[in-house]
Write a protein that holds these residues in place. Structure first.
Motif, short mmCIF file in Angstrom:
data_model
loop_
_atom_site.label_atom_id
_atom_site.label_comp_id
_atom_site.label_asym_id
_atom_site.label_seq_id
_atom_site.Cartn_x
_atom_site.Cartn_y
_atom_site.Cartn_z
N ASP A 394 -9.37 -4.24 -3.01
CA ASP A 394 -8.68 -2.86 -3.59
C ASP A 394 -8.97 -1.52 -2.94
O ASP A 394 -8.62 -0.87 -1.84
CB ASP A 394 -9.69 -3.20 -4.93
N SER A 395 -9.07 -0.29 -4.29
CA SER A 395 -8.94 1.28 -3.62
C SER A 395 -9.93 1.56 -3.73
O SER A 395 -10.40 2.37 -3.01
CB SER A 395 -8.34 2.23 -4.67
N SER A 396 -11.35 0.80 -3.99
CA SER A 396 -12.47 0.46 -3.91
C SER A 396 -13.23 -0.02 -2.72
O SER A 396 -14.25 0.48 -1.94
CB SER A 396 -13.34 0.66 -4.99
N LYS A 411 -14.95 -11.78 -3.86
CA LYS A 411 -15.30 -10.29 -4.49
C LYS A 411 -15.64 -9.98 -3.34
O LYS A 411 -17.06 -10.31 -3.82
CB LYS A 411 -14.13 -10.11 -5.45
N LEU A 440 -3.21 -6.87 -4.01
CA LEU A 440 -3.30 -6.20 -5.72
C LEU A 440 -2.31 -5.13 -5.37
O LEU A 440 -1.46 -4.86 -4.37
CB LEU A 440 -5.20 -5.65 -5.33
N SER A 442 -1.37 -1.28 -7.13
CA SER A 442 -1.93 0.61 -6.85
C SER A 442 -3.52 0.32 -8.42
O SER A 442 -4.43 1.54 -8.42
CB SER A 442 -0.88 1.76 -7.29
N SER A 443 -3.72 -0.53 -10.10
CA SER A 443 -4.10 -0.53 -10.17
C SER A 443 -5.44 -1.72 -9.88
O SER A 443 -5.93 -2.03 -11.08
CB SER A 443 -3.23 -0.46 -11.44
N ASN A 444 -5.38 -1.98 -9.35
CA ASN A 444 -6.58 -2.69 -9.12
C ASN A 444 -6.07 -4.37 -9.20
O ASN A 444 -7.07 -4.93 -9.42
CB ASN A 444 -8.11 -2.18 -8.81
N SER A 461 -9.60 -6.94 -11.86
CA SER A 461 -10.19 -6.49 -10.76
C SER A 461 -11.75 -7.45 -10.73
O SER A 461 -12.59 -7.68 -10.25
CB SER A 461 -10.37 -5.22 -10.36
#
Length: 721
Positions: A394-396, A411, A440, A442-444, A461
């Protein structure tokens, strides 16, 4: 019109005609060789002398030398009894002495070597040094023909028995390939078989068959008369799960490679009974562990047992009581080595995570393949895996793993620590049946290819169930073993519908949008596609697994280009699966059967174009009659070099490909229209190919316009006076 104006117009037309006649015919742009440039690769060395790639059959000659059917390398390798490499022969192909996935090997009492050349549906016979002697067999179901012959054995009388697997029978031949007899049919009764994979004879000539699909061993006389059978489905003593190989010693013992139970079982056979003696082995990559052992052979005096540990790409040596002695082959468990890598993910800094599925771990590398770290091992606990197959993040920076045979998602933090896990085996919401793919948006939100349940599930997520879609079938919104999923920047979801040999596209809510592809080997067709990724421009890349290639499609699903063939060299593949992009545009491919990662620069990145050269210019093709016509190729090159590099140009391209096919079909049916379109397009083609021509034509045209304007001004002035 006055004479002066007529003269100027005639002069302009004459210049145009003379120029077009005098200029050479347009030259087609030089075509790119494939769709990407090879950059590098890393993983396990499985092709050098002494290395093995998915070895199946094994045999021992009278001198104690060990012969191995090195299946994925399409060769036979010979070692001494301690595993020292002696020689090898064979390569991929169908000529004499070549192989296509050889599955077994046997040595007769006089040292002649027989090889079950499975993919070529034949038996080949060699000297002990690999000199070709003869062959027999072809694909079919009449006597003397084969359908995936998977095992071969020569008995003490030099007769040869073949497990004709997909014909569910045993065939017997003399040493020259002359047919003697056959027995068996598909079924579960005595003398019937379900995909037999192993065969052996004892000192008196009786025949033992590993009846793989029926999870039993059957014993016959040398003439094929049924004697008795033993075994049942299970994990206990005297039970089997896909027994794949069998051998005997001089003391009445029978050894069985109990493949999916990852062990060897030993029995004592007397008359019509088989008494369990012992067993050894568990699932794993360490010494004394197995991963789907499918070959087994004893030395002449029965004191040593050699096991082909197939998915660990090695041979293990034991004494006849199951005590481990040695191993050799490709040591896939070492850090940096890979065993059936199935997916890959590249983080923003360029580090690469690999689902090292048969080593039951995730490995991390630099962008060039230098080993960094690893985590995970076989098990059902937290941060343990059972065939991890899919990767995304994901983005994090959290990493998500499809833990396939544990039927769950795990995860992890960016430092490889477990954060959460969810899922269990089943078909309810939030449950899984062997999930293979994950991605995933863009909003996870997390999308999972729930392979065994033939559906896609969507989660938050944190593992909260959101929605699902799909069922078993061949229609829109139905699946046959979906294995990978990818989400583009607008939220569209692409699924590799593997068993249906196609890609399906959906909205983020699971509403069906489109289908790409069908079964086949042509451009835009697939054979079991198993990986998918989308680049920053929205182009779709697909691992066409069964065709051993990567295919690229436009955002609208139109075929663009392809690269790859079957093999072990650079830019060759053996069952490629997972794909991932690095921020610089390089694409990483999990070359699963070759136990490695390959890295490429797509031509769109290397040359600055969008590499849409293989998409047809439909109207131009209809007008000129062929995609190979130089006029068509000039127009395609202009599209790729100029139009595709601006938002407006790309919008025009997509609009054009949406409406032009039916127009092109209409034009192609009317010769007058074809001629008119050629007349219209040819000046455009020459202006693109020879830009100075445009200026040459504009000068007289401008002069004509200026002269006409001056004439009109003079006439107006005269009228005023």
């Amino acid at each position: 019109m006055k004479k002066s104006a007529v003269f100027r117009l005639s002069f302009l037309v004459l210049i145009t005609i003379v120029t077009l006649v005098a200029l050479p015919r347009p030259n087609a742009p030089v075509a790119s060789n494939g769709g990407a440039t090879f950059v590098t690769s890393w993983g396990s060395d499985v092709t050098s002398n002494g290395k093995l790639n998915k070895p199946l059959g094994v045999a021992v000659d009278g001198s104690g030398n060990v012969y191995v059917a090195d299946t994925f390398n399409h060769r036979v390798q010979v070692f001494d009894s301690d595993g020292v490499f002696l020689r090898s022969w064979g390569s991929y192909g169908s000529a004499d002495g070549q192989f296509n996935l050889p599955s077994d090997v046997s040595v007769d009492p006089v040292g002649r070597v027989y090889v079950a050349d499975t993919g070529n549906n034949r038996i080949q016979k060699f000297t002990s040094t690999g000199a070709f002697l003869l062959k027999w067999g072809s694909q079919g179901n009449v006597t003397g023909q084969f359908n995936r012959p998977s095992a071969v054995v020569a008995d003490p009388s030099n007769d040869v028995f073949v497990a004709d697997t997909d014909n569910n029978r045993i065939q017997k031949f003399d040493s020259s390939g002359g047919f003697i007899l056959a027995w068996g049919a598909a079924g579960t009764g005595n003398s019937q078989f379900s995909g037999p994979l192993g065969i052996a004879t004892d000192p008196v000539g009786d025949v033992y068959v590993a009846d793989t699909g029926n999870n039993r061993i059957q014993k016959f006389s040398t003439s094929g008369i049924f004697i008795f059978t033993w075994g049942a489905t299970g994990t206990g003593n005297n039970q089997f799960d896909a027994p794949a190989a069998v051998d005997t010693d001089n003391a009445g013992h029978v050894y069985v490679a109990d493949s999916l139970n990852n062990r060897v079982q030993k029995f004592l056979v007397a008359g019509s009974t088989a008494a369990y003696v012992t067993q050894w082995g568990t699932l794993g990559p360490a010494a004394q562990q197995f991963n789907a052992p499918q070959g087994l052979a004893l030395n002449a005096d029965g004191t040593l047992v050699y096991v082909s540990d197939t998915n660990n790409c090695r041979v293990q040596k034991y004494n006849n009581a199951g005590t481990w002695i040695a191993q050799w082959g490709s040591f896939l468990v070492d850090y940096g080595n890979l065993s059936s890598p199935t997916d890959v993910y590249v983080d923003p800094s360029g580090n690469v995570s690999v689902a090292d599925s048969q080593n039951q771990r995730i490995q991390q590398f630099t962008s060039s393949g230098t080993f960094i770290a690893t985590w995970g091992y076989l098990g059902t606990g937290s941060a343990q895996f059972n065939t991890p197959s899919g990767l995304s993040a994901d983005s994090s920076g959290f990493i998500y793993v499809a833990d396939t045979n544990n039927h769950r998602i795990q995860k992890f933090t960016a430092t490889n620590l477990l954060d959460i896990l969810w899922g269990s085996q089943g078909s309810l919401n939030g449950q899984f049946e062997s999930p293979l793919g994950i991605d995933l948006d863009s909003s996870n939100n997390v999308y999972v290819a729930d392979t065994g349940n033939n559906r896609i599930q969507k989660f938050s997520s944190t593992g909260g169930f959101l929605l699902k879609w799909g069922s078993a079938g061949t229609g829109n919104d139905q699946f046959n073993s979906p294995s990978a999923v990818a989400v583009n920047s607008t939220g569209a979801v692409y699924v590799t519908d593997t068993g249906n040999h196609r890609i399906q596209k959906f909205t983020s809510l699971g509403v069906y949008a489109a289908t790409i592809g069908s079964q086949g080997t042509g451009d835009g067709q697939f054979d079991s596609p198993s990986g998918i990724a989308i680049d920053s421009n929205g182009f779709i890349y697909v691992s066409d697994t069964g065709n051993n290639r990567i295919q690229k499609f436009s955002p609208a699903g139109l075929f663009v280009t392809k690269w790859g063939t079957y093999g072990t060299g650079n830019s060759q593949f053996n069952g490629p699966r997972g794909l991932a992009f690095r921020s610089n545009g390089d694409i990483y491919v999990a070359d699963t059967g070759n136990q490695r990662i390959q890295v490429f620069t797509p031509f769109s990145t290397a040359s600055g174009d969008t590499d849409t050269a293989s998409i047809s210019c439909f109207i131009a093709t209809a007008a000129y009659g062929s995609t190979l016509d130089p006029h068509v190729q000039v127009l395609r090159d202009f599209r790729d070099r100029v139009l595709a590099h601006s938002p407006g140009g790309r919008a025009l391209i997509e609009f054009y490909y949406a409406w032009s096919p039916p127009a092109a079909a209409f034009i192609a049916r009317h010769e007058g229209l074809r001629t008119a379109v050629r007349w219209a397009l040819t000046p455009v083609v020459y202006a693109i190919q020879y830009p100075f021509l445009l200026g040459l034509l504009l000068v007289p045209a401008l002069g004509l316009t200026v002269g006409r304007r001056r004439h009109e001004m003079k006439r107006a002035a005269g009228s005023v006076q």
